[in-house]
Design an enzyme around this catalytic site. Structure first.
Site, mmCIF file in Angstrom:
data_model
loop_
_atom_site.group_PDB
_atom_site.id
_atom_site.type_symbol
_atom_site.label_atom_id
_atom_site.label_comp_id
_atom_site.label_asym_id
_atom_site.label_seq_id
_atom_site.Cartn_x
_atom_site.Cartn_y
_atom_site.Cartn_z
ATOM 1 N N LYS A 1 10.700 -1.065 -21.384
ATOM 2 C CA LYS A 1 10.797 -0.823 -19.939
ATOM 3 C C LYS A 1 12.153 -0.215 -19.647
ATOM 4 O O LYS A 1 13.138 -0.488 -20.350
ATOM 5 C CB LYS A 1 10.653 -2.133 -19.161
ATOM 6 C CG LYS A 1 10.250 -1.930 -17.717
ATOM 7 C CD LYS A 1 8.767 -1.640 -17.609
ATOM 8 C CE LYS A 1 8.323 -1.337 -16.208
ATOM 9 N NZ LYS A 1 6.863 -1.199 -16.133
HETATM 10 P P1 NAD Z 1 4.626 2.061 -5.468
HETATM 11 O O1 NAD Z 1 6.088 2.125 -5.333
HETATM 12 O O2 NAD Z 1 3.825 3.321 -5.517
HETATM 13 O O3 NAD Z 1 3.976 1.155 -4.298
HETATM 14 C C1 NAD Z 1 4.414 -0.129 -3.981
HETATM 15 C C2 NAD Z 1 3.723 -0.585 -2.697
HETATM 16 O O4 NAD Z 1 4.156 -1.910 -2.409
HETATM 17 C C3 NAD Z 1 4.070 0.242 -1.457
HETATM 18 O O5 NAD Z 1 2.922 0.372 -0.643
HETATM 19 C C4 NAD Z 1 5.095 -0.614 -0.723
HETATM 20 O O6 NAD Z 1 5.088 -0.379 0.668
HETATM 21 C C5 NAD Z 1 4.590 -1.990 -1.053
HETATM 22 N N1 NAD Z 1 5.648 -3.006 -0.955
HETATM 23 C C6 NAD Z 1 6.937 -2.897 -1.336
HETATM 24 N N2 NAD Z 1 7.604 -4.015 -1.056
HETATM 25 C C7 NAD Z 1 6.714 -4.862 -0.515
HETATM 26 C C8 NAD Z 1 6.793 -6.167 -0.019
HETATM 27 N N3 NAD Z 1 7.958 -6.839 -0.013
HETATM 28 N N4 NAD Z 1 5.657 -6.754 0.452
HETATM 29 C C9 NAD Z 1 4.501 -6.080 0.439
HETATM 30 N N5 NAD Z 1 4.354 -4.822 0.004
HETATM 31 C C10 NAD Z 1 5.456 -4.226 -0.455
HETATM 32 O O7 NAD Z 1 4.360 1.195 -6.791
HETATM 33 P P2 NAD Z 1 3.085 1.195 -7.728
HETATM 34 O O8 NAD Z 1 3.278 2.204 -8.806
HETATM 35 O O9 NAD Z 1 1.833 1.206 -6.898
HETATM 36 O O10 NAD Z 1 3.252 -0.235 -8.439
HETATM 37 C C11 NAD Z 1 2.874 -1.436 -7.774
HETATM 38 C C12 NAD Z 1 2.896 -2.559 -8.800
HETATM 39 O O11 NAD Z 1 1.997 -2.252 -9.880
HETATM 40 C C13 NAD Z 1 4.254 -2.817 -9.469
HETATM 41 O O12 NAD Z 1 4.341 -4.195 -9.764
HETATM 42 C C14 NAD Z 1 4.151 -2.044 -10.775
HETATM 43 O O13 NAD Z 1 5.006 -2.536 -11.781
HETATM 44 C C15 NAD Z 1 2.703 -2.282 -11.111
HETATM 45 N N6 NAD Z 1 2.124 -1.307 -12.033
HETATM 46 C C16 NAD Z 1 2.101 0.026 -11.709
HETATM 47 C C17 NAD Z 1 1.521 0.936 -12.590
HETATM 48 C C18 NAD Z 1 1.397 2.388 -12.255
HETATM 49 O O14 NAD Z 1 0.721 3.121 -13.017
HETATM 50 N N7 NAD Z 1 1.948 2.872 -11.161
HETATM 51 C C19 NAD Z 1 0.985 0.485 -13.810
HETATM 52 C C20 NAD Z 1 1.040 -0.877 -14.111
HETATM 53 C C21 NAD Z 1 1.617 -1.760 -13.208
#
Ligand code: NAD
Length: 415
Positions: free
Chosen positions: A107
């Site tokens: 990571k």
């Molecule tokens: P992103 O930055 O695109 O979106 C995050 C979302 O969470 C946004 O809508 C934001 O407004 C919301 N958010 C932020 N803080 C918040 C809070 N305090 N309360 C409620 N909502 C809140 O991120 P993402 O890529 O969609 O990733 C989301 C999660 O999924 C993370 O934990 C990430 O590690 C995990 N993840 C992402 C991927 C990927 O391919 N993008 C893969 C595996 C895991």
């Protein structure tokens, strides 16, 4: 007195130790796997648009590479500190092992709020970070990908900065734009995989996905694609939130309207569709399936007793604290753990890397079919282990993954 919640790193270690107990793994091997194999901490001086210099902290943690090159996202976030990055690197080792793709776990993180920087500053920061870690990454060493705060554009800059040092290397990062060797289906893959897993788990739990009610916390990459895919499968998305609030309609949201409002205003605040509820309330709705898809630690010992969903699919990494997980277990709520539920992203990253090193492009249909096959096998392995050992899906998923990594270390014979 309520017990303090474990940190994300303590949580990762606790689940790992439980799986070692289940598998009767000796203390030496536990020590090996509790420690990342390599950690790099870098200072990143960046020239800002106003002529001044700012120094940012960056990290790359390579937890375990016994099963193949390290693989893991890069997070741009003020909270992306060393411990946080260590925890997420460890989760990546289990994730790649559980779905049986030939990678280890890593990571990266840079402590920055991307919205505070101009595009040019973000480009310079990304290049500086890539240069600083370039000697430990590469298509056969460690392949970064997007995570929170990073996207396809950031991956394009990373590929370019890496290529300036090592020559054209599209396989050096995944999650790139299609025009630069990205894979069809990568952007939607995590959300799509969440739905594939939700369908399999719903069937096993005797829930009909058609008409099942779903609440999704998070409107980023994962939450937005998960919402669209849930609708396509016939489920009813009744609530969806971003950082500010949630839109809720028990009869089912009109996603076209919600997405249009979000695209136009940048927020769910003032969404004319449905009722506005808080980010805390969305977690406690009476729904069939709850999908936390935003950040870690949102379901805690404080609210775990109020969760009314039958099935929780962990789309975000570590959205349920260790203490909350124990409460949900006692209450009989089925939880599909992050290392399985959100593995769709790394699975299609693997497909992207495979396409890049073969200089060949797959169709979207092929990507989606292979994603379904690969993530379904991960689910089946987890379910079979859960039945065999009479444990939860999380305990089973960890056991399958840890066992695979331990076997790889033993077979290599280097310790
Ligand atoms: P992103 O930055 O695109 O979106 C995050 C979302 O969470 C946004 O809508 C934001 O407004 C919301 N958010 C932020 N803080 C918040 C809070 N305090 N309360 C409620 N909502 C809140 O991120 P993402 O890529 O969609 O990733 C989301 C999660 O999924 C993370 O934990 C990430 O590690 C995990 N993840 C992402 C991927 C990927 O391919 N993008 C893969 C595996 C895991």
């Amino acid at each position: 007195m309520p017990q303090p919640e474990l940190s994300i790193l303590e949580t990762a270690h606790a689940y790992f130790n439980e799986s070692c107990d289940l598998l009767e793994i000796d203390d030496g091997m536990r020590e090996v796997l509790l420690h990342p194999w390599r950690e790099l901490s870098v200072s990143l001086p960046v020239r800002m648009d106003d002529g001044g210099i700012k120094v940012f902290n960056g990290f790359r943690v390579q937890h375990n590479g016994a099963r193949g090159p390290y693989k893991g996202g890069v997070r741009f976030s003020p909270g992306a500190d060393a411990d946080h990055t260590r925890a997420l690197a460890m989760l990546m080792t289990w994730k790649t092992a559980l779905v049986d793709i030939p990678f280890g776990g890593a990571k990266g993180g840079v402590q920055v709020r991307p919205s505070d920087l101009s595009e040019a500053e973000l480009n310079r920061l990304t290049r500086r970070y890539t240069q600083a870690i370039s000697h430990i990454i590469g298509p056969q060493r460690d392949i970064p990908a997007p995570d929170m705060g990073t996207n396809a554009q950031v991956m394009a800059w990373m590929m370019d900065a890496y290529g300036q040092l090592h020559g054209y290397s599209p396989g050096s990062v995944t999650g790139k734009p299609i025009e630069l060797g990205g894979s069809y289906g990568r952007e939607a893959a995590t959300g799509r995989g969440v739905c594939d897993i939700a369908m399999l788990a719903a069937t096993d739990a005797g829930l009909d996905m058609h008409g099942a009610t779903v609440a999704i916390q998070g409107f980023g990459n994962v939450g937005s694609f998960a919402a669209r895919r849930m609708e396509e499968t016939g489920a009813k998305v009744v609530a969806l939130s971003d950082r500010t609030c949630a839109a809720y309609d028990p009869a089912g949201l009109d996603l076209d309207q919600v997405f249009e409002h979000k695209a136009r205003t940048g927020t769910l605040e003032g969404c004319p569709w449905g009722e506005t509820i808080s980010n805390e309330q969305i977690l406690e709705l009476e729904v069939d399936i709850l999908v936390p898809a935003a950040i870690e630690g949102v379901i805690t010992t404080e609210n775990a007793g109020n969760i009314r969903a039958k099935l929780i699919v962990e789309a975000a990494n570590s959205p349920i604290t260790y203490g909350a997980d124990a409460i949900l277990k006692k209450r009989g709520v089925t939880v599909i753990p992050d290392i399985l539920a959100n593995a769709g992203g790394v699975i299609v990253s693997y497909f992207e890397w495979a396409q890049n090193i073969q200089r060949f492009r797959w169709t979207l249909e092929r990507v989606n079919d292979e994603l379904h096959t690969t993530i379904s096998r991960g689910y089946e392995r987890t379910r079979d282990m859960a039945k065999e050992r009479n444990v939860t899906h999380r305990e089973a998923a960890y056991a399958v993954a840890v066992d695979a990594v331990v076997k790889a270390i033993d077979l290599r014979g280097f310790i």
